[in-house]
Design a protein around this motif. Structure first.
Motif, PDB file in Angstrom:
ATOM      1  N   THR A 183     127.685  47.362 150.673  1.00  0.00           N
ATOM      2  CA  THR A 183     126.849  48.493 150.289  1.00  0.00           C
ATOM      3  C   THR A 183     125.878  48.057 149.188  1.00  0.00           C
ATOM      4  OG1 THR A 183     128.471  49.169 148.663  1.00  0.00           O
ATOM      5  CG2 THR A 183     128.664  50.135 150.849  1.00  0.00           C
ATOM      6  N   LEU A 184     125.084  49.003 148.734  1.00  0.00           N
ATOM      7  CA  LEU A 184     124.048  48.665 147.754  1.00  0.00           C
ATOM      8  C   LEU A 184     124.623  48.046 146.490  1.00  0.00           C
ATOM      9  CD1 LEU A 184     121.347  51.446 147.919  1.00  0.00           C
ATOM     10  CD2 LEU A 184     120.974  48.979 147.716  1.00  0.00           C
ATOM     11  N   THR A 185     125.673  48.660 145.983  1.00  0.00           N
ATOM     12  CA  THR A 185     126.385  48.053 144.861  1.00  0.00           C
ATOM     13  C   THR A 185     127.843  48.001 145.262  1.00  0.00           C
ATOM     14  OG1 THR A 185     124.828  49.008 143.299  1.00  0.00           O
ATOM     15  CG2 THR A 185     126.925  48.238 142.421  1.00  0.00           C
ATOM     16  N   ASP A 186     128.235  46.849 145.746  1.00  0.00           N
ATOM     17  CA  ASP A 186     129.543  46.768 146.370  1.00  0.00           C
ATOM     18  C   ASP A 186     130.586  46.271 145.381  1.00  0.00           C
ATOM     19  OD1 ASP A 186     131.752  46.171 148.161  1.00  0.00           O
ATOM     20  OD2 ASP A 186     130.270  46.455 149.747  1.00  0.00           O
ATOM     21  N   THR A 187     131.519  47.145 145.074  1.00  0.00           N
ATOM     22  CA  THR A 187     132.525  46.820 144.059  1.00  0.00           C
ATOM     23  C   THR A 187     133.522  45.774 144.526  1.00  0.00           C
ATOM     24  OG1 THR A 187     133.761  48.710 144.886  1.00  0.00           O
ATOM     25  CG2 THR A 187     132.438  49.063 142.916  1.00  0.00           C
ATOM     26  N   SER A 189     124.455  42.298 148.314  1.00  0.00           N
ATOM     27  CA  SER A 189     124.560  43.580 147.625  1.00  0.00           C
ATOM     28  C   SER A 189     123.594  43.561 146.445  1.00  0.00           C
ATOM     29  CB  SER A 189     125.996  43.801 147.156  1.00  0.00           C
ATOM     30  OG  SER A 189     126.124  45.058 146.546  1.00  0.00           O
ATOM     31  N   SER A 190     122.517  44.301 146.585  1.00  0.00           N
ATOM     32  CA  SER A 190     121.418  44.221 145.603  1.00  0.00           C
ATOM     33  C   SER A 190     121.860  44.581 144.196  1.00  0.00           C
ATOM     34  CB  SER A 190     120.296  45.178 146.008  1.00  0.00           C
ATOM     35  OG  SER A 190     119.936  44.954 147.342  1.00  0.00           O
ATOM     36  N   GLY A 191     122.819  45.478 144.088  1.00  0.00           N
ATOM     37  CA  GLY A 191     123.199  45.954 142.771  1.00  0.00           C
ATOM     38  C   GLY A 191     124.118  45.014 142.017  1.00  0.00           C
ATOM     39  N   ILE A 192     124.532  43.941 142.641  1.00  0.00           N
ATOM     40  CA  ILE A 192     125.473  43.021 141.996  1.00  0.00           C
ATOM     41  C   ILE A 192     124.712  41.898 141.316  1.00  0.00           C
ATOM     42  CG2 ILE A 192     127.341  41.384 142.398  1.00  0.00           C
ATOM     43  CD1 ILE A 192     128.164  44.253 142.822  1.00  0.00           C
ATOM     44  N   ASP A 252     123.470  48.019 152.242  1.00  0.00           N
ATOM     45  CA  ASP A 252     122.432  47.233 151.599  1.00  0.00           C
ATOM     46  C   ASP A 252     121.342  46.816 152.582  1.00  0.00           C
ATOM     47  OD1 ASP A 252     121.951  45.879 148.865  1.00  0.00           O
ATOM     48  OD2 ASP A 252     121.439  44.354 150.351  1.00  0.00           O
TER      49      ASP A 252
END
Lengths: 357, 357
Positions: free
Chosen positions: A132-136, A154-157, A197
């Motif tokens: 996902t966009l920010t994948d935990t 994942s762009s948010g990482i 993502d």
DNA sequence: CGCGGCAGTCAAAGCGCTTTGGAAGTTTGG
DNA sequence: CCAAACTTCCAAAGCGCTTTGACTGCCGCG
């Protein structure tokens, strides 16, 4: 009935120690060629295979890789690209003597499952699907210190990790650009789930291509959802029945594109003439978009190849770690999609809009 | 970074023996509730999970089930029904604490792989997919004495084994019967690979329905191949362009049926009016044939449900065997497909043949 | 008071393999 | 002819868990 023989029995039968038999079979040099040959033959004759569980307990390596495939809790749907992705990866694994552990998991409790797999020490590494966009999951797995490769990004990482991805942005920029070159101005985008993502990157590419020609993306022409045939059909039908309908579609997968084609036919329009389509083609085995002139114009990137390369990357990472080379830096691969022209695209017919009304 | 703790460390930390800790966690009655609670809490706090490999070596059970999915060597194709089948089965496994081992294997060396999996003792049981007319895997697995369930049947095998199947014969008899009732006489059958057992049963049902009305099956109207979209398209196009074309199709899967529809459109005919289709619908998640009036008239049987039930059967068989109840007789389940009317069928239009010429 | 019975705990033996640290037997070299 | 150096093999110690059999208190009963 075939009885299952173990090392002890085999070694007794041969009058050798377990050590020697084990070494002979695993190709260690401390054993003479004559004994090795004898042992090999006996093992063959009794169809002896070492017990995997014992072997992996002793070696500390399980020779197994995990894939966790998400099943959408919304539609209970399994993305069909996994079949081909796994086929590609599986080929690589079996070549290297690895097994594949598959977990089918509702996307809500992915984290729990990953943590579980890692701490139970049941696999040597794993592959993360559909980030996902920010994948935990990514920081979590880094924390657990287990080798992994992400299929996608994942762009948010922030921070580096191993990944393999298709250049979705460029692919969709090209797809949209092609339609613009053909004169289309009302271009719809049927994308995947907005949380993914890849969907974000595809939006980017699409929007960028439009902006380059001074066109602002119309939110009415953008849809996000799971990529079923029905989704393609419903969205296209709705869009085509508006007062200012699109003359072209960019579609994230061949499956919804089938639905779009259905909607086009149903509206009495001609596919590839009145309405153009460019798809992203994962080159699914049961939906080959091929032929002299393939049905769909497409930006293509084989998901099977992606699976194979992800697997190869992961095995390489595991190999390195075993040799103690920990700080090699992350492995990252960007695949380019290839544009092929099919029957689904044609120049804008100025009268088309009129015909329809 | 999370360090991985083992039983020994945990028991030392608690000042208890490994025995007690193990028993406390596994719910044995010999341990007081107070200690059990203390142990549970500590395990939670340090996120302790027993090492799977050690556990299964000690217990003799691996808590793993194998699925071997065949990938056709001809088209390098993976049948997409496996995604849903595995989703169904996986649900059942994870509920029972089992893992799923997946082998993707060229159909040529299935036997080797099955034998390998069984003798390496890596799983507690397995599921056999896509049985052929006389499938040698079945006697082999009986010989290896490992629990297994066949998804489908193998007509050439004498002797009992555990299976779950759809009543393919009746389903196709009904599908064909429906078309006959609508007045169709030239009815084509687009079947799966001729080597598959299910294809044979489907042929039977189709032929039987025709014979009941005194019609002999025309070999020109029967096709066998892997069920891709393109197969449906090519075969339908060929058949529709003959001098005595079919007015209806019975198709083994929704995917080739999409191709048939494409061929119908391309021939300038109207789907559901000039040419009728009845499909066998596996209820694939990304290709739902639903709606008020579904697109295709279908005999439907959920492959996901089949997966779930196969898994449940297998787990039950394993449970029984562990309790020593070996001679319970085989488990066999026959699922009936359900007929739903969609938009793809209509009465024979006598003039249709003329119109076309 | 003594003994059987029970609840709670533990040490140790295995599960089937790999691998370490020798120990024989064999060859070589001075 | 003997020490050194290989070669070829082995016994035994683990890997991390479960499970058997025994042991310690503690209670109740005769």
């Amino acid at each position: 009935m075939i009885s299952c023989m173990n090392l002890k029995q085999l070694s007794e039968k041969l009058g050798l120690s377990q050590t020697t038999v084990s070494r002979a079979l695993n190709g260690y040099p401390e054993v003479s060629e004559a004994t090795r040959h004898k042992v090999r033959k006996a093992a063959e004759a009794h169809s002896y295979r070492p017990n995997t569980r014992a072997k992996s307990l002793a070696t500390g390596r399980s020779m197994t890789i995990a894939h966790v495939v998400p099943v959408s809790s919304k539609h209970e749907m399994v993305n069909p690209i996994f079949a081909d992705f796994i086929a590609g990866a599986g080929e690589e694994y079996s070549r290297a003597g690895y097994d594949l552990l598959l977990s089918v998991v509702a996307d809500s409790d992915h984290e729990r499952v990953y943590r579980d797999i890692a701490t139970r020490q049941v696999v040597d590494g794993l592959i993360v699907q559909a980030p996902t966009l920010t994948d935990t999951r990514i920081p979590m797995l880094q924390d657990l210190d287990i080798p992994f490769v992400v299929h996608g990004r994942s762009s948010g990482i922030i921070g580096a990790y191993n990944w393999l991805d298709v250049n979705n942005r460029r692919a969709f920029e090209r797809a949209t650009g092609l339609l613009l070159d053909l004169g289309h101005r009302r271009i719809a985008l049927l994308n995947g789930l907005a949380t993914m993502d890849f969907a974000h990157r595809r939006n980017d590419g699409y929007t960028r291509a439009l902006l380059e020609r001074g066109i602002a993306a119309d939110p009415e022409l953008i849809a996000h959802d799971e990529m079923t045939e029905n989704y393609g059909f419903e969205v296209a039908r709705r869009m085509l029945s508006t007062s200012n309908p699109p003359t072209a579609f960019v579609v994230s997968s061949i499956i919804p594109a089938i639905g779009v084609r259905r909607a086009i036919n149903k509206a009495g329009l001609v596919f590839g003439r009145d309405v153009s389509i460019v798809i992203h083609d994962d080159d699914l085995s049961y939906f080959r978009n091929t032929g002299d002139v393939p049905l769909f114009t497409a930006v293509r990137s084989s998901v099977r190849e992606a699976g194979q390369r992800c697997a190869a990357m992961l095995l390489e990472i595991i190999r390195r770690r075993e040799e103690g080379l920990r700080n090699e830096g992350p492995m990252q691969t960007l695949m380019e999609a290839e544009l092929t022209i099919g029957q689904s695209t044609g120049p804008l017919i100025p009268s088309a809009a009129k015909l329809r009304s």
